[in-house]
Motif scaffolding. Structure first.
Motif, PDB file in Angstrom:
ATOM      1  N   TYR A  59     -28.240  18.487 -25.028  1.00 51.13           N
ATOM      2  CA  TYR A  59     -29.375  17.560 -25.009  1.00 51.13           C
ATOM      3  C   TYR A  59     -30.706  18.227 -25.359  1.00 51.13           C
ATOM      4  N   ASN A  60     -30.773  19.564 -25.328  1.00 49.34           N
ATOM      5  CA  ASN A  60     -32.060  20.222 -25.554  1.00 49.34           C
ATOM      6  C   ASN A  60     -32.343  20.502 -27.024  1.00 49.34           C
ATOM      7  N   ASP A  61     -31.492  19.991 -27.916  1.00 51.38           N
ATOM      8  CA  ASP A  61     -31.758  20.135 -29.347  1.00 51.38           C
ATOM      9  C   ASP A  61     -32.191  18.813 -29.973  1.00 51.38           C
ATOM     10  N   THR A  62     -32.507  17.832 -29.126  1.00 48.81           N
ATOM     11  CA  THR A  62     -32.917  16.515 -29.624  1.00 48.81           C
ATOM     12  C   THR A  62     -34.440  16.460 -29.753  1.00 48.81           C
ATOM     13  N   PRO A  63     -34.965  15.499 -30.529  1.00 50.01           N
ATOM     14  CA  PRO A  63     -36.432  15.381 -30.644  1.00 50.01           C
ATOM     15  C   PRO A  63     -37.079  15.098 -29.294  1.00 50.01           C
ATOM     16  N   LEU A  64     -38.331  15.522 -29.146  1.00 50.36           N
ATOM     17  CA  LEU A  64     -39.068  15.243 -27.916  1.00 50.36           C
ATOM     18  C   LEU A  64     -39.306  13.741 -27.785  1.00 50.36           C
ATOM     19  N   ALA A  65     -39.410  13.292 -26.535  1.00 47.21           N
ATOM     20  CA  ALA A  65     -39.621  11.866 -26.273  1.00 47.21           C
ATOM     21  C   ALA A  65     -41.032  11.457 -26.686  1.00 47.21           C
ATOM     22  N   PRO A  66     -41.195  10.270 -27.250  1.00 46.35           N
ATOM     23  CA  PRO A  66     -42.549   9.774 -27.567  1.00 46.35           C
ATOM     24  C   PRO A  66     -43.259   9.317 -26.291  1.00 46.35           C
ATOM     25  N   ARG A  67     -44.578   9.271 -26.324  1.00 50.10           N
ATOM     26  CA  ARG A  67     -45.329   8.813 -25.151  1.00 50.10           C
ATOM     27  C   ARG A  67     -45.071   7.335 -24.886  1.00 50.10           C
ATOM     28  N   VAL A  68     -44.890   6.549 -25.940  1.00 51.21           N
ATOM     29  CA  VAL A  68     -44.643   5.124 -25.793  1.00 51.21           C
ATOM     30  C   VAL A  68     -43.180   4.856 -26.121  1.00 51.21           C
ATOM     31  N   ASP A  69     -42.466   4.332 -25.150  1.00 49.24           N
ATOM     32  CA  ASP A  69     -41.045   4.047 -25.347  1.00 49.24           C
ATOM     33  C   ASP A  69     -40.900   2.852 -26.293  1.00 49.24           C
ATOM     34  N   PRO A  70     -40.248   3.031 -27.453  1.00 50.29           N
ATOM     35  CA  PRO A  70     -40.121   1.921 -28.397  1.00 50.29           C
ATOM     36  C   PRO A  70     -39.013   0.939 -28.033  1.00 50.29           C
ATOM     37  N   HIS A  71     -38.258   1.234 -26.977  1.00 57.90           N
ATOM     38  CA  HIS A  71     -37.125   0.400 -26.592  1.00 57.90           C
ATOM     39  C   HIS A  71     -37.457  -0.396 -25.326  1.00 57.90           C
ATOM     40  N   PRO A  72     -36.635  -1.382 -24.992  1.00 57.23           N
ATOM     41  CA  PRO A  72     -36.926  -2.191 -23.803  1.00 57.23           C
ATOM     42  C   PRO A  72     -37.064  -1.342 -22.540  1.00 57.23           C
ATOM     43  N   HIS A  73     -38.061  -1.636 -21.731  1.00 56.35           N
ATOM     44  CA  HIS A  73     -38.276  -0.929 -20.471  1.00 56.35           C
ATOM     45  C   HIS A  73     -39.116  -1.815 -19.565  1.00 56.35           C
ATOM     46  N   ASP A  74     -39.107  -1.482 -18.271  1.00 56.86           N
ATOM     47  CA  ASP A  74     -39.865  -2.290 -17.321  1.00 56.86           C
ATOM     48  C   ASP A  74     -41.190  -1.617 -17.000  1.00 56.86           C
ATOM     49  N   GLU A  75     -41.926  -2.189 -16.024  1.00 57.09           N
ATOM     50  CA  GLU A  75     -43.255  -1.684 -15.715  1.00 57.09           C
ATOM     51  C   GLU A  75     -43.233  -0.292 -15.087  1.00 57.09           C
ATOM     52  N   GLN A  76     -42.074   0.135 -14.560  1.00 61.28           N
ATOM     53  CA  GLN A  76     -41.945   1.495 -14.039  1.00 61.28           C
ATOM     54  C   GLN A  76     -41.572   2.507 -15.136  1.00 61.28           C
ATOM     55  N   GLY A  77     -41.413   2.020 -16.345  1.00 59.26           N
ATOM     56  CA  GLY A  77     -41.019   2.903 -17.443  1.00 59.26           C
ATOM     57  C   GLY A  77     -39.528   3.168 -17.503  1.00 59.26           C
ATOM     58  N   VAL A  78     -38.746   2.371 -16.778  1.00 56.51           N
ATOM     59  CA  VAL A  78     -37.290   2.558 -16.756  1.00 56.51           C
ATOM     60  C   VAL A  78     -36.679   1.857 -17.967  1.00 56.51           C
ATOM     61  N   ARG A  79     -35.866   2.578 -18.700  1.00 54.35           N
ATOM     62  CA  ARG A  79     -35.208   2.053 -19.898  1.00 54.35           C
ATOM     63  C   ARG A  79     -34.224   0.949 -19.508  1.00 54.35           C
ATOM     64  N   LEU A  80     -34.244  -0.150 -20.271  1.00 52.30           N
ATOM     65  CA  LEU A  80     -33.375  -1.291 -20.023  1.00 52.30           C
ATOM     66  C   LEU A  80     -32.518  -1.575 -21.254  1.00 52.30           C
ATOM     67  N   PHE A  81     -31.516  -2.428 -21.081  1.00 58.38           N
ATOM     68  CA  PHE A  81     -30.535  -2.718 -22.121  1.00 58.38           C
ATOM     69  C   PHE A  81     -30.404  -4.226 -22.259  1.00 58.38           C
ATOM     70  N   ARG A  82     -30.624  -4.736 -23.462  1.00 55.34           N
ATOM     71  CA  ARG A  82     -30.493  -6.170 -23.701  1.00 55.34           C
ATOM     72  C   ARG A  82     -29.151  -6.438 -24.354  1.00 55.34           C
ATOM     73  N   TYR A  83     -28.399  -7.345 -23.738  1.00 55.96           N
ATOM     74  CA  TYR A  83     -27.050  -7.627 -24.211  1.00 55.96           C
ATOM     75  C   TYR A  83     -26.767  -9.108 -24.034  1.00 55.96           C
TER      76      TYR A  83
END
Length: 481
Positions: A59-83
């Motif tokens: 996992y440590n050879d992946t790009p750094l995370a962006p400051r703004v999550d471009p994917h679904p997430h809630d107000e706590q910044g937790v990543r969510l999944f739409r299905y």
């Protein structure tokens, strides 16, 4: 007798792995002190985890995370999944996002990323299910599988989720020192030690040949699973991370068992010779998206275990179906060349012939295996634009080093008695220096990388008479198994 050539050697690796003697089976691994449930005995070949630098960890050879999550997430910044129009928590998505943010925090020390990693971990603790002394992280949606496998019904659990969250909890404990995350890691690791029990969460099982599976998609009743290669190895990463922070001998046992399963099945069940590897044993279809993941995972399993068999498997999968997205200059020798167009199944639907009076060049945007036809370059300019020409050293060569594998630690290349020629290259990949040496007796040298260099499989030697040179793979050169 000289050692086998490069293609013969790759075939020999597969035969050696497929025909390997069944490893010894160890005593059951106890789940926890005072708890008598344990997995049945499972095959162990003696693979052991070895220390790695933080930078080399999975996992440590992946790009750094962006400051703004471009994917679904809630107000706590937790990543969510739409299905199917509904938003869910997704343990794997949250674990992966947490690991990405933790890595970014370690790179820039910005607390935003540590807090976001902590939020992913905390969400899963808040949702955990406790059973048999272990913590489990549920999926709340049904999920279809292939036609050969039944769909997974909510609520379900996955060794991939357990393993990736185990990585996150273990690394959070190492970074923060907070014992809360050590407890989370302990309880999550416990889940991998437990056998299937009807009506209760489970993710680990032992197949009829005695091999341990950390199962991405458990199937009950029947106590089986789809046997997904990438899910097994992602769970193995979690066991490795747990071992790094605890040195728990039970983690060594599970690591050994899971790695032994990879060794047993990778070449005979997941590999599709001269084609894209299969996603799982339960769903025997090739999957181009997961093929490069399999290669990367096999290389990382080599780095974790320092067992050359896994690097050899990665090389086999690479030779079967190299990554097509390779561009560069193809050198054509003087003579006649034929370009082809193919159907997806490899049937010829068009061809064009070109005769050159002298050497010439063209640009290619793909180096791709055509099923049943070998490796081809897709030409983008000149008379053969839009056609595919077969790779053939000495006649059509893509300049540069492509499909490079690096090996940490360096592997060993065996030399049969004989004469070998190595090359150095300049920035344009023209030969800048050549070295020839004759070995009167068998010898060996370390190599730190392999790649197709100017159309030829080659090994980069790191010490000895050929240090810094690329040696084309010829009869007499044999990577140690």
């Amino acid at each position: 007798m000289r050692a086998p050539g490069p293609r013969a050697w790759l075939s020999l690796v597969a035969v050696l792995i497929a025909g390997a003697v069944l490893p010894v089976r160890a005593a059951p691994v106890e789940a926890a002190q005072g708890q008598h449930e344990a997995l049945p005995t499972f095959a162990r070949a003696g693979f052991r985890p070895h220390p790695m630098s933080d930078a080399a960890l999975p996992y440590n050879d992946t790009p750094l995370a962006p400051r703004v999550d471009p994917h679904p997430h809630d107000e706590q910044g937790v990543r969510l999944f739409r299905y199917n129009g509904v938003t869910y928590d997704h343990p794997v998505a949250q674990a992966q996002w947490g690991l990405s943010n933790l890595r970014t925090y370690l790179a820039n020390r910005d607390a935003l990323f540590l807090n976001r990693a902590l939020a992913q971990a905390q969400r899963n603790l808040d949702r955990k299910v406790e059973s048999r002394g272990a913590w489990w992280y549920p999926y709340a949606f049904d999920f279809p599988r292939c036609a050969q496998m039944p769909g997974i019904r909510a609520t379900w659990y996955s060794a991939m989720a357990q393993g990736q969250l185990l990585s996150l909890f273990s690394r959070l404990h190492a970074v923060t020192g907070d014992h809360k995350w050590r407890t989370a890691a302990d309880r999550t690791f416990q889940s991998l030690l437990l056998p299937p029990t009807p009506g209760l969460p489970w993710v680990s099982w032992v197949d009829y040949l005695g091999y341990l599976w950390l199962e991405e998609y458990p199937v009950t009743p029947g106590v089986t699973g789809e046997r997904v290669l990438n899910g097994l190895v992602f769970a193995l990463y979690g066991v490795y991370d747990y071992w790094r922070v605890t040195a728990d001998p039970r983690a060594v046992a599970i690591f050994d068992g899971a790695a032994t399963t990879v060794r047993r099945y990778a070449a005979v069940s997941f590999r599709a010779p001269q084609w894209i590897s299969r996603y799982s044993i339960g769903c025997l279809h090739s999957n181009a998206d997961y093929h490069p993941i399999h290669i990367r995972q096999l290389l990382e399993t080599y780095e974790m275990s320092q067992a050359p068999v896994f690097a050899g498997l990665a090389d086999l999968f690479r030779e079967d179906y190299p990554a097509p997205a390779v561009s560069g200059t193809v050198v054509f020798s003087a003579g006649t060349h034929v370009g082809y167009r193919f159907t997806p199944g490899g049937s010829i639907v068009g061809l064009r012939t070109l005769t050159l009076s002298r050497q010439s060049n063209a640009h290619s945007d793909q180096r791709i295996r055509i099923r049943g036809r070998g490796i081809h370059y897709r030409v983008t300019n000149g008379p053969l634009a839009g056609f595919l020409v077969p790779e053939e050293p000495g006649r059509r060569e893509l300049l540069g080093a492509v499909e490079q594998h690096t090996y940490t630690p360096a592997r060993t290349l065996g030399f049969a008695p004989g004469t070998y020629v190595g090359h150095r290259y300049d920035s344009a990949w023209a030969v800048s220096e050549t070295r020839t040496f004759t070995f009167p007796r068998a010898s060996a040298a370390p190599f730190g990388a392999s790649a197709w260099v100017n159309g030829r499989l080659s090994y980069q030697i790191t010490a000895g008479v050929y240090a810094g040179f690329w040696l084309p793979a010829v009869d007499g050169l044999t990577p140690a198994p």
